[in-house]
Design an enzyme around this catalytic site. Structure first.
Site, PDB file in Angstrom:
ATOM      1  N   TYR A   1       0.717  -0.967   0.235  1.00 56.17           N
ATOM      2  CA  TYR A   1       0.097   0.093   0.241  1.00 56.17           C
ATOM      3  C   TYR A   1       1.307   1.396  -0.192  1.00 56.17           C
ATOM      4  O   TYR A   1       2.141   1.683   0.357  1.00 56.17           O
ATOM      5  CB  TYR A   1      -0.645  -0.060   1.597  1.00 56.17           C
ATOM      6  CG  TYR A   1       0.188   0.374   2.446  1.00 56.17           C
ATOM      7  CD1 TYR A   1       0.179   1.496   3.140  1.00 56.17           C
ATOM      8  CD2 TYR A   1       0.447  -0.464   2.696  1.00 56.17           C
ATOM      9  CE1 TYR A   1       0.148   1.955   4.302  1.00 56.17           C
ATOM     10  CE2 TYR A   1       0.749  -0.794   4.677  1.00 56.17           C
ATOM     11  CZ  TYR A   1       0.761   0.448   5.015  1.00 56.17           C
ATOM     12  OH  TYR A   1       1.237   1.039   5.913  1.00 56.17           O
ATOM     13  N   CYS A   2       0.195   2.403  -0.454  1.00 58.46           N
ATOM     14  CA  CYS A   2       0.919   3.573  -0.584  1.00 58.46           C
ATOM     15  C   CYS A   2       0.227   4.590  -0.033  1.00 58.46           C
ATOM     16  O   CYS A   2      -0.660   4.689   1.297  1.00 58.46           O
ATOM     17  CB  CYS A   2       1.172   4.030  -1.955  1.00 58.46           C
ATOM     18  SG  CYS A   2       2.499   5.604  -2.282  1.00 58.46           S
ATOM     19  N   ALA A   3       0.355   5.537  -0.059  1.00 57.91           N
ATOM     20  CA  ALA A   3      -0.310   7.174   0.688  1.00 57.91           C
ATOM     21  C   ALA A   3      -2.219   6.646   0.287  1.00 57.91           C
ATOM     22  O   ALA A   3      -2.653   6.825   0.806  1.00 57.91           O
ATOM     23  CB  ALA A   3      -0.096   8.241   0.182  1.00 57.91           C
TER      24      ALA A   3
ATOM     25  N   CYS B   1      -2.100   8.319  -5.828  1.00 55.95           N
ATOM     26  CA  CYS B   1      -1.003   7.439  -5.543  1.00 55.95           C
ATOM     27  C   CYS B   1      -0.250   6.831  -5.679  1.00 55.95           C
ATOM     28  O   CYS B   1      -1.431   5.516  -6.219  1.00 55.95           O
ATOM     29  CB  CYS B   1       0.050   8.066  -4.769  1.00 55.95           C
ATOM     30  SG  CYS B   1       1.743   7.290  -4.537  1.00 55.95           S
TER      31      CYS B   1
END
Length: 142
Positions: free
Chosen positions: A88-90, A94
């Site tokens: 996962y990211c922001a 993103c």
């Protein structure tokens, strides 16, 4: 009268079933990750692919931090090839998780994206770890 929604007809049920079933092989959501952790049924490695500063400011409990640029065969050598990674990211703004998933798949690992990222996690009402300044904007660096 036809609405903008139905102007293009929906796919036949068999095609829709295949499409949405296939999406689940690539994605999981924040609720499933949370529930798995709560039940002690963690058969995956949760990876926050943002930079270290963003990770320190707040991350999903149980996640490790490996920024996308550091996902290399050498860095992952201790993980068996059957290890399922969930990245996962922001958030939906993103594509760092997508880039990380591409790298992991190219290295031969099974991978899923936790859709929504940190934004989705917070939207679900879940807490971040080390989130003392989690509301301070931080560049993704992924």
């Amino acid at each position: 009268m036809t609405s903008l929604v139905s102007e293009i007809p929906a796919a036949p049920s068999a095609i829709a079933l295949m499409h949405f079933s296939n999406r689940l092989t690539f994605e999981t959501d924040c609720s499933d990750v949370f529930s798995s952790h709560e039940a002690g049924e963690v058969d995956f490695v949760l990876v926050d692919v943002r930079g270290p500063l963003a990770f320190e400011r707040g991350h999903v409990p149980g996640a490790i931090n490996i920024p996308t640029r550091l996902l290399t065969a050498e860095r992952l050598a201790d993980y068996p090839k059957y290890t399922l990674f969930v990245v996962y990211c922001a958030g939906p703004h993103c594509n760092g998780a997508n880039k990380a998933a591409v790298k992991l798949a190219a290295l031969g690992y099974p991978v899923k994206e936790m859709i929504g990222g940190v934004t989705g996690w917070l939207d679900e009402g879940f807490e971040l770890s080390a989130a003392s300044v989690a509301n301070t904007p931080v560049a993704c660096e992924c």
